[in-house]
Design an enzyme around this catalytic site. Structure first.
Site, PDB file in Angstrom:
ATOM      1  N   LYS A 176       0.869  -1.337  -0.066  1.00 61.89           N
ATOM      2  CA  LYS A 176       0.046  -0.083  -0.027  1.00 61.89           C
ATOM      3  C   LYS A 176       0.882   1.174  -0.023  1.00 61.89           C
ATOM      4  O   LYS A 176       1.998   1.376   0.516  1.00 61.89           O
ATOM      5  CB  LYS A 176      -1.093   0.131   1.240  1.00 61.89           C
ATOM      6  N   HIS A 211       1.547   7.048   2.703  1.00 66.48           N
ATOM      7  CA  HIS A 211       0.675   8.388   2.532  1.00 66.48           C
ATOM      8  C   HIS A 211       0.725   9.214   3.699  1.00 66.48           C
ATOM      9  O   HIS A 211       1.662   8.974   4.661  1.00 66.48           O
ATOM     10  CB  HIS A 211      -0.796   8.025   2.181  1.00 66.48           C
ATOM     11  N   HIS A 242       1.090   8.296   7.389  1.00 59.22           N
ATOM     12  CA  HIS A 242       2.264   7.610   7.903  1.00 59.22           C
ATOM     13  C   HIS A 242       3.270   8.720   8.413  1.00 59.22           C
ATOM     14  O   HIS A 242       4.070   8.442   8.808  1.00 59.22           O
ATOM     15  CB  HIS A 242       2.868   6.868   6.884  1.00 59.22           C
TER      16      HIS A 242
END
Length: 527
Positions: free
Chosen positions: A129, A132, A135
């Site tokens: 994933k 973004h 995080h």
């Protein structure tokens, strides 16, 4: 409701009339406390403060450190000897900065944590994933805390505990078999795998067979079947390699890439068995749960009715495994506020098991310039952008949410990352221009430069800010607040900006120029 009558009896002190002069009563109460705490006679505690203050003034003797003393009532203030103060602060700043063997042994560091070990878990994205903004805060604060502990003498293990296990990887595997492309995955692993997962998850909403296949695939993973594990391992390795590029841009390097998958099933089973033996975990409708209602933490699910493990049970086993592996003095989890309940449940269960861990929470909330000729504008923009994000994040208290606003964080005005970079660049520019005109700082400033020539009040104030920086480092660790360091850096940057016209190097007499250049080297070395 009227206040209760006084029950505290005050001792008698001659010359006081607490029944007529109310403040005598409070002074007596204070004296009683002091007498007990400092083992003094009551009368001395009551009336001795002014006497002690006067005695300190009368017996004061100037030395290399202190020049004068002043008394205002019972308050004393000491004045440092300016000449030696400036000489010693600049000497220590220069010596520790130039002799440092690492980023964590220079000026501002200390050895208070020598012999202690801390494990800091932070960032922790889910593999396959994209990384973004969600995080970022954990990553930035976690890296800061790791650096801060190292600056205070601790041995630090930086751990990235990846979300790399669970039914979602069954979904990804089933989707990759249907819509995956080896070529696309090698070109951009995370983007392709994320696209495949999104497509599969959407299809699963109306196709139960996909959910069943995903569940079965994950059960095969948990059973240790080679085929499913090999595919999963490829996803994991490719994701980590791409994440490393992101971390390199942020100046972050992890010591350990761990994850839920690295926690052995044997250890999980042992932890669960212990919880059952202690009566902490119980069966409920085929599942295994921990009732934490009396702690206002709800019901914690450890294992599903189909026997598959869950995030919480893996975290319990991971915490125990880390303690056995690293024998740390402190373990810090840097997480988003969305995990508050999960972490509270984890720590309560560990506490009930006789374990103990420390939590440092990171909260985040998400809510566009004139360009001069640059040798590498893309690199410059990248550095400014990363600094803007980091300083914006670290300026906010770690338990406080804030709005992620580009306009504010990229401004060159105010307490921002670009402003700090501007202050650093201006210091570099002064040193470079002076060198071009023949003015270079002498080789051994502490012995070759006369700091007595720094007579301006601004010079002394700047030295004081430099002298206060090591205290900011210690305070930041005590409070675990990144904003403490950012605030100290901003004060120095703003002060230097206000002092340029007063502490000019260019055009000054040679010895004065050397002294001022030496002074300005201090903030430069901190930056």
């Amino acid at each position: 409701m009227f206040p209760s009558p006084f029950t505290t009896e005050l001792p008698f002190i001659g010359g006081t009339e607490p029944e007529r002069i109310i403040m005598d009563a409070y002074r007596t109460a204070v004296a009683a406390q002091l007498a007990k705490a400092l083992n003094l006679e009551l009368e001395r505690a009551y009336g001795g403060a002014e006497e002690w203050a006067q005695k300190a003034v009368e017996q004061f003797q100037p030395n290399d450190y202190l020049a004068a003393i002043a008394r205002t009532g019972t308050f004393l203030s000491y004045t440092a000897r300016t000449s030696t103060f400036i000489h010693r602060v600049l000497g220590q700043t220069h010596t520790l900065s130039t002799s440092s063997t690492s980023d964590h042994s220079g000026y501002g560091t200390n050895t208070s944590g020598s012999g202690k070990h801390v494990v800091v878990e932070f960032s922790s994205p889910n593999i396959a994933k994209p990384f973004h903004v969600g995080h970022l805060r954990s990553t930035i604060i976690g890296a800061f805390l790791a650096n801060l502990y190292e600056a205070n003498g601790w041995t630090v293990t930086k751990m990235n505990y990846l979300g790399d296990w669970g039914k979602q990887f069954g979904l990804l595997a089933i989707g990759f078999g249907r819509w995956g492309s080896e070529e696309a995955m090698l070109a951009d692993p995370i983007k392709h795998l994320s696209d495949v997962y999104s497509r599969t998850a959407e299809a699963a909403k109306t196709d139960d067979e996909i959910n069943n296949q995903a569940r079965q695939f994950f059960q095969r993973m948990e059973a240790g079947e080679t085929g499913p594990l090999a595919l999963w391992d490829r996803f994991r390795i490719l994701s980590i390699e791409q994440y490393k590029d992101v971390y390199a841009r942020l100046g972050i390097c992890f010591d350990v890439y761990s994850g839920e998958s690295q926690v052995s099933g044997q250890l999980q089973d042992a932890a669960v068995a212990t919880l059952q033996e202690l009566g902490i975990a119980v069966e409920w409708n085929g599942a295994l749960v921990v009732d934490l209602e009396k702690h206002n933490l709800g019901i914690a699910l450890l294992r599903k009715s189909d026997g598959t493990s869950l995030y919480l049970s893996r975290d319990i086993a991971a915490a125990i495994e880390r303690h056995d592996t690293y024998r740390f003095d402190r373990m810090i989890y840097v997480v988003a506020s969305q995990q508050d309940l999960h972490l509270a449940q984890l720590f309560k269960i560990l506490e009930l098991m006789g374990q103990g861990h420390e939590l440092a929470q990171g909260h985040w909330r998400a809510s566009r310039r004139d360009s001069r000729k640059l040798s590498d504008p893309d690199w410059t923009a990248d550095v400014l952008g990363i600094t803007a994000v980091k300083i914006q994040d670290l300026s906010a208290r770690r338990k406080m949410a804030y709005f992620f606003a580009w306009d504010r964080m990229t401004s060159f005005e105010g307490d921002t990352g670009p402003y700090l970079q501007y202050a650093h660049v201006r210091l570099c520019s002064v040193e470079r221009k002076l060198a071009g005109e023949g003015t270079v700082l002498r080789a051994d400033p502490p012995t070759e430069i006369n700091t007595d020539l720094l007579i301006e009040p601004k010079a002394r104030e700047l030295v004081y800010l430099l002298a206060s920086y090591p205290d900011a480092v210690r305070t930041a660790l005590e409070k675990k607040e990144p904003s403490t360091i950012v605030s100290a850096a901003m004060k120095i940057a703003h002060f230097v900006s206000s002092a340029w016209d007063i502490l000019k190097v260019k055009g000054a007499e040679e010895e004065v120029a050397q002294a001022r250049l030496y002074l300005l080297q201090g903030p430069f070395q901190l930056s």
